[in-house]
Design a protein around this motif. Structure first.
Motif, PDB file in Angstrom:
ATOM      1  N   ASP A  73       0.810  -1.119  -0.057  1.00 33.51           N
ATOM      2  CA  ASP A  73       0.114   0.043  -0.017  1.00 33.51           C
ATOM      3  C   ASP A  73       0.752   1.091  -0.126  1.00 33.51           C
ATOM      4  OD1 ASP A  73      -2.495   1.475   0.067  1.00 33.51           O
ATOM      5  OD2 ASP A  73      -2.396   1.528   2.108  1.00 33.51           O
ATOM      6  N   ALA A  74       2.041   1.260  -0.615  1.00 35.01           N
ATOM      7  CA  ALA A  74       3.188   2.425  -0.761  1.00 35.01           C
ATOM      8  C   ALA A  74       2.205   3.570  -1.383  1.00 35.01           C
ATOM      9  CB  ALA A  74       4.330   1.988  -1.481  1.00 35.01           C
ATOM     10  N   ALA A  75       1.535   3.280  -2.297  1.00 40.62           N
ATOM     11  CA  ALA A  75       0.488   4.545  -2.960  1.00 40.62           C
ATOM     12  C   ALA A  75      -0.199   5.175  -2.023  1.00 40.62           C
ATOM     13  CB  ALA A  75       0.012   4.146  -4.089  1.00 40.62           C
ATOM     14  N   GLY A  76      -1.028   4.552  -1.139  1.00 42.76           N
ATOM     15  CA  GLY A  76      -2.037   4.861  -0.317  1.00 42.76           C
ATOM     16  C   GLY A  76      -1.318   5.472   0.830  1.00 42.76           C
ATOM     17  N   LEU A  77      -0.165   5.031   1.100  1.00 46.80           N
ATOM     18  CA  LEU A  77       0.369   5.894   2.180  1.00 46.80           C
ATOM     19  C   LEU A  77       1.172   7.180   1.767  1.00 46.80           C
ATOM     20  CD1 LEU A  77       2.060   5.945   5.056  1.00 46.80           C
ATOM     21  CD2 LEU A  77       4.115   4.610   4.012  1.00 46.80           C
TER      22      LEU A  77
END
Length: 220
Positions: free
Chosen positions: A196-200
């Motif tokens: 979930d890098a993009a979400g973070l």
């Protein structure tokens, strides 16, 4: 998310920053860049929902900055950057200005936003907005959550003298003397390689979104 192989490539590039090595590892670079482009595309889609001024039609390939360094006027003659930079503008497709910026670098990744070194006309407009509506900016940068994520907004490069048109005893002189209006937050390697890098990243961007709105309104 960023693949561990992408970070591995950047780590090795630090110790082998020369054209011969880079050409021999060009396929690895191409795969790493595609990985970063994929992340940029994911971030753009999510960030547009938070900040509609980040166009959903941004080309992620154009947002990923060149890895090749301009060494013409630099004492450092290494030909390549040891990171991938992603610029996400809020004014159409033109890079720079009020933006979000993501840097992928082993042990030194970060997400940033605001306006770095505004051009003279924009700097004048931002200072005028601060002079007129300083309380709006201070509500943003003094917020406990904001400070926890980004630190002291005032602790960046300032003029040594008072900017033209303002008095030294102006109650907001510490903000008026700023040369840039940016914030940043470090990202751990385990965060950039998480699913979930993009979400973070977008969640952090959402916290600096009010700052970008203030700056955009100033130069509108």
């Amino acid at each position: 998310m960023i693949q561990s192989q992408t970070l591995d490539f950047l780590k090795e590039l630090v110790d082998n920053n020369k054209r011969e090595w880079f050409q021999a590892n060009k396929e690895r670079y191409d795969k790493a860049r595609e990985n970063v482009i994929d992340l940029a595309a994911n971030v753009i889609t999510k960030l547009h929902k938070v900040d509609p001024s980040v166009s959903a039609d941004l080309d992620p390939k154009k947002c990923v900055m060149r890895i090749y360094r301009d060494i013409r006027f630099s004492k450092n003659k290494t030909p390549y950057k040891n990171n991938f930079g992603i610029s996400l503008p809020t004014q159409g497709s033109k890079l720079g200005g009020v933006e979000y910026y993501l840097q992928i670098q082993p042990g030194k990744s970060f997400i940033a936003g605001g306006y770095w070194m505004p051009e003279a006309e924009h700097l004048k407009a931002i200072r005028q907005e601060i002079d007129y509506n300083a309380n709006d900016l201070k509500r943003i940068i003094n917020d406990k959550g904001f400070v926890k994520l980004f630190g002291d907004f005032r602790a960046q490069d300032q003029l040594k003298t008072t900017p033209k048109g303002y008095d030294a005893d102006n109650e907001n002189i510490d903000l008026l003397k700023l040369k840039s209006f940016i914030v940043s937050h470090p990202l751990k390697d385990k965060e950039v390689i998480s699913k979930d890098a993009a979400g973070l990243i977008v969640d952090i961007c959402s916290k600096l979104y009010p700052l970008n709105i203030f700056l955009k309104n100033a130069i509108a």
